[in-house]
Scaffold this motif. Structure first.
Motif, PDB file in Angstrom:
ATOM      1  N   ALA A   1      -6.932  72.441  40.007  1.00 16.93           N
ATOM      2  CA  ALA A   1      -5.539  72.823  40.292  1.00 16.93           C
ATOM      3  C   ALA A   1      -4.573  72.005  39.442  1.00 16.93           C
ATOM      4  CB  ALA A   1      -5.241  72.638  41.781  1.00 16.93           C
ATOM      5  N   MET A   2      -4.850  70.722  39.279  1.00 16.90           N
ATOM      6  CA  MET A   2      -3.977  69.860  38.476  1.00 16.90           C
ATOM      7  C   MET A   2      -3.906  70.353  37.032  1.00 16.90           C
ATOM      8  SD  MET A   2      -2.611  67.240  40.193  1.00 16.90           S
ATOM      9  CE  MET A   2      -2.442  65.859  39.082  1.00 16.90           C
ATOM     10  N   GLN A   3      -5.009  70.875  36.523  1.00 16.42           N
ATOM     11  CA  GLN A   3      -5.022  71.379  35.146  1.00 16.42           C
ATOM     12  C   GLN A   3      -4.093  72.576  34.992  1.00 16.42           C
ATOM     13  OE1 GLN A   3      -9.099  72.113  34.106  1.00 16.42           O
ATOM     14  NE2 GLN A   3      -9.630  69.956  34.115  1.00 16.42           N
ATOM     15  N   GLN A   4      -3.804  73.272  36.074  1.00 14.14           N
ATOM     16  CA  GLN A   4      -2.933  74.436  36.014  1.00 14.14           C
ATOM     17  C   GLN A   4      -1.449  74.064  36.088  1.00 14.14           C
ATOM     18  OE1 GLN A   4      -4.114  77.760  38.535  1.00 14.14           O
ATOM     19  NE2 GLN A   4      -6.179  76.894  38.668  1.00 14.14           N
ATOM     20  N   LEU A   5      -1.162  72.835  36.491  1.00 16.42           N
ATOM     21  CA  LEU A   5       0.233  72.392  36.556  1.00 16.42           C
ATOM     22  C   LEU A   5       0.785  72.171  35.149  1.00 16.42           C
ATOM     23  CD1 LEU A   5       0.150  69.753  39.432  1.00 16.42           C
ATOM     24  CD2 LEU A   5       1.356  71.944  39.452  1.00 16.42           C
ATOM     25  N   GLU A   6       2.058  72.425  34.996  1.00 21.60           N
ATOM     26  CA  GLU A   6       2.717  72.177  33.722  1.00 21.60           C
ATOM     27  C   GLU A   6       3.437  70.838  33.778  1.00 21.60           C
ATOM     28  OE1 GLU A   6       5.202  75.504  32.749  1.00 21.60           O
ATOM     29  OE2 GLU A   6       3.546  76.930  32.912  1.00 21.60           O
TER      30      GLU A   6
ATOM     31  N   GLU B   1       0.241  72.604  45.952  1.00 25.37           N
ATOM     32  CA  GLU B   1      -0.203  73.243  47.197  1.00 25.37           C
ATOM     33  C   GLU B   1      -0.336  74.760  47.011  1.00 25.37           C
ATOM     34  OE1 GLU B   1       1.026  73.266  51.919  1.00 25.37           O
ATOM     35  OE2 GLU B   1       2.550  72.773  50.426  1.00 25.37           O
ATOM     36  N   THR B   2       0.602  75.372  46.322  1.00 30.24           N
ATOM     37  CA  THR B   2       0.563  76.806  46.059  1.00 30.24           C
ATOM     38  C   THR B   2      -0.658  77.181  45.210  1.00 30.24           C
ATOM     39  OG1 THR B   2       2.978  76.931  46.190  1.00 30.24           O
ATOM     40  CG2 THR B   2       1.851  78.745  45.083  1.00 30.24           C
ATOM     41  N   ILE B   3      -0.923  76.378  44.178  1.00 29.34           N
ATOM     42  CA  ILE B   3      -2.087  76.628  43.335  1.00 29.34           C
ATOM     43  C   ILE B   3      -3.371  76.493  44.145  1.00 29.34           C
ATOM     44  CG2 ILE B   3      -3.430  75.727  41.382  1.00 29.34           C
ATOM     45  CD1 ILE B   3      -0.692  74.966  40.097  1.00 29.34           C
ATOM     46  N   LEU B   4      -3.464  75.448  44.952  1.00 31.35           N
ATOM     47  CA  LEU B   4      -4.654  75.234  45.775  1.00 31.35           C
ATOM     48  C   LEU B   4      -4.843  76.399  46.743  1.00 31.35           C
ATOM     49  CD1 LEU B   4      -4.312  71.413  46.429  1.00 31.35           C
ATOM     50  CD2 LEU B   4      -6.178  72.524  45.196  1.00 31.35           C
ATOM     51  N   ALA B   5      -3.763  76.868  47.330  1.00 33.76           N
ATOM     52  CA  ALA B   5      -3.868  77.998  48.264  1.00 33.76           C
ATOM     53  C   ALA B   5      -4.339  79.255  47.530  1.00 33.76           C
ATOM     54  CB  ALA B   5      -2.524  78.244  48.932  1.00 33.76           C
TER      55      ALA B   5
ATOM     56  N   MET C   1      -6.254  79.338  45.070  1.00 26.74           N
ATOM     57  CA  MET C   1      -7.666  79.142  44.754  1.00 26.74           C
ATOM     58  C   MET C   1      -8.547  79.284  45.998  1.00 26.74           C
ATOM     59  SD  MET C   1      -7.260  75.822  42.215  1.00 26.74           S
ATOM     60  CE  MET C   1      -9.020  75.540  42.044  1.00 26.74           C
ATOM     61  N   GLY C   2      -7.890  79.422  47.156  1.00 28.95           N
ATOM     62  CA  GLY C   2      -8.650  79.552  48.406  1.00 28.95           C
ATOM     63  C   GLY C   2      -9.103  78.217  48.945  1.00 28.95           C
ATOM     64  N   ALA C   3      -8.479  77.131  48.504  1.00 35.72           N
ATOM     65  CA  ALA C   3      -8.878  75.798  48.961  1.00 35.72           C
ATOM     66  C   ALA C   3      -8.438  75.595  50.400  1.00 35.72           C
ATOM     67  CB  ALA C   3      -8.237  74.732  48.071  1.00 35.72           C
ATOM     68  N   ASP C   4      -9.294  74.927  51.168  1.00 39.87           N
ATOM     69  CA  ASP C   4      -8.995  74.589  52.544  1.00 39.87           C
ATOM     70  C   ASP C   4      -8.087  73.371  52.534  1.00 39.87           C
ATOM     71  OD1 ASP C   4      -8.899  74.114  55.246  1.00 39.87           O
ATOM     72  OD2 ASP C   4     -11.000  73.491  55.429  1.00 39.87           O
ATOM     73  N   LEU C   5      -6.835  73.532  52.909  1.00 37.39           N
ATOM     74  CA  LEU C   5      -5.851  72.466  52.826  1.00 37.39           C
ATOM     75  C   LEU C   5      -5.787  71.616  54.079  1.00 37.39           C
ATOM     76  CD1 LEU C   5      -3.025  74.494  51.065  1.00 37.39           C
ATOM     77  CD2 LEU C   5      -4.730  73.002  50.013  1.00 37.39           C
ATOM     78  N   THR C   6      -6.663  71.849  55.012  1.00 34.81           N
ATOM     79  CA  THR C   6      -6.631  71.067  56.261  1.00 34.81           C
ATOM     80  C   THR C   6      -7.472  69.840  56.173  1.00 34.81           C
ATOM     81  OG1 THR C   6      -8.439  72.402  57.171  1.00 34.81           O
ATOM     82  CG2 THR C   6      -6.169  73.033  57.721  1.00 34.81           C
TER      83      THR C   6
ATOM     84  N   SER D   1      12.619  62.061  43.511  1.00 34.30           N
ATOM     85  CA  SER D   1      12.062  62.463  44.811  1.00 34.30           C
ATOM     86  C   SER D   1      12.043  63.972  44.979  1.00 34.30           C
ATOM     87  CB  SER D   1      12.845  61.826  45.963  1.00 34.30           C
ATOM     88  OG  SER D   1      12.673  60.436  45.939  1.00 34.30           O
ATOM     89  N   THR D   2      13.108  64.629  44.559  1.00 30.75           N
ATOM     90  CA  THR D   2      13.176  66.087  44.653  1.00 30.75           C
ATOM     91  C   THR D   2      12.138  66.736  43.753  1.00 30.75           C
ATOM     92  OG1 THR D   2      15.540  65.937  45.107  1.00 30.75           O
ATOM     93  CG2 THR D   2      14.701  68.086  44.421  1.00 30.75           C
ATOM     94  N   LEU D   3      12.032  66.241  42.530  1.00 32.32           N
ATOM     95  CA  LEU D   3      11.063  66.779  41.584  1.00 32.32           C
ATOM     96  C   LEU D   3       9.639  66.546  42.080  1.00 32.32           C
ATOM     97  CD1 LEU D   3      10.499  68.213  38.950  1.00 32.32           C
ATOM     98  CD2 LEU D   3      10.712  66.006  37.768  1.00 32.32           C
ATOM     99  N   ARG D   4       9.371  65.354  42.610  1.00 34.18           N
ATOM    100  CA  ARG D   4       8.045  65.039  43.151  1.00 34.18           C
ATOM    101  C   ARG D   4       7.685  66.017  44.268  1.00 34.18           C
ATOM    102  NH1 ARG D   4       8.145  59.633  45.878  1.00 34.18           N
ATOM    103  NH2 ARG D   4       9.151  60.934  47.438  1.00 34.18           N
ATOM    104  N   ALA D   5       8.614  66.292  45.166  1.00 32.45           N
ATOM    105  CA  ALA D   5       8.364  67.231  46.264  1.00 32.45           C
ATOM    106  C   ALA D   5       8.064  68.633  45.723  1.00 32.45           C
ATOM    107  CB  ALA D   5       9.563  67.267  47.208  1.00 32.45           C
ATOM    108  N   ARG D   6       8.809  69.060  44.709  1.00 32.07           N
ATOM    109  CA  ARG D   6       8.553  70.374  44.100  1.00 32.07           C
ATOM    110  C   ARG D   6       7.157  70.416  43.460  1.00 32.07           C
ATOM    111  NH1 ARG D   6      14.259  70.943  41.069  1.00 32.07           N
ATOM    112  NH2 ARG D   6      15.504  71.467  42.885  1.00 32.07           N
ATOM    113  N   CYS D   7       6.772  69.327  42.834  1.00 35.83           N
ATOM    114  CA  CYS D   7       5.457  69.271  42.189  1.00 35.83           C
ATOM    115  C   CYS D   7       4.340  69.370  43.233  1.00 35.83           C
ATOM    116  CB  CYS D   7       5.315  67.989  41.371  1.00 35.83           C
ATOM    117  SG  CYS D   7       6.413  67.932  39.934  1.00 35.83           S
TER     118      CYS D   7
END
Length: 181
Positions: free
Chosen positions: A121-126, A170-174, A176-181, A159-165
């Motif tokens: 997922a991190m590799q997909q982040l810009e 989280e969106t990418i992980l979801a 991918m079907g990753a279990d976020l719990t 802080s705002t940018l960190r929260a957006r990141c």
């Protein structure tokens, strides 16, 4: 159970789960020893281990000389170590303590799986999100003032940018079907 590597690989390609476990068990120490010899920290060795066996799973059918799986794994491990070094240009301490692979728990395996999924997922982040999140989880941790300064981001916006990141991750992980719990 499997007389030689060729039989083991044939069973893996036939979809035998026990064969895959046997392959991983047979070569786990080799992959870890090469990784640690490359100067990787144990946490990074876990990541490389996951990457190597993920590649093995996806490329096993393309292995021309099945008797040379050990050589292929060594080359793949060295390549993955190089890729990780290039992505995280920080000093890495050599941990010479090999992991006791006989005592692997289901929790350890789950941690490896999660690390692998998060890595994908991190590799997909810009930029700058990838750099911000990587810096936040370095060992030793880097404080947000330093990160903001290195990336040229005003501290008041960090802080705002960190929260957006984190939300993007989280969106990418979801997706991918990753279990976020």
């Amino acid at each position: 159970m499997y007389a030689n590597d060729s039989d083991l690989i044939k069973a893996c390609l036939a979809g035998e789960e026990a064969a895959w476990k046997n392959l991983v068990d047979r070569y786990a120490r080799l992959v870890y020893s090469v990784t640690l010899a490359q100067g990787m920290r144990l946490e990074d060795a876990d990541h490389v281990f996951q990457q190597v066996f993920t590649r093995t799973f996806h490329h096993l059918q393309n292995l021309h000389d099945r008797k040379r799986i050990a050589a292929w794994l060594i080359a793949t491990t060295c390549h993955e170590c190089q890729r990780l070094h290039q992505r995280t240009p920080q000093t890495m301490d050599l941990d010479e303590t090999p992991p006791d692979l006989d005592d692997l728990s289901a929790e350890d395996i789950q941690i490896w799986e999660r690390r692998h999924i998060i890595g994908q997922a991190m590799q997909q982040l810009e930029s700058p999100c990838r750099e911000i999140l990587q810096a936040l989880f370095r060992d030793p941790p880097v404080d947000q003032t330093t990160i903001a300064g290195q990336l040229g981001i005003p501290l008041s916006n960090f802080s705002t940018l960190r929260a957006r990141c984190f939300k993007k991750l989280e969106t990418i992980l979801a997706s991918m079907g990753a279990d976020l719990t």
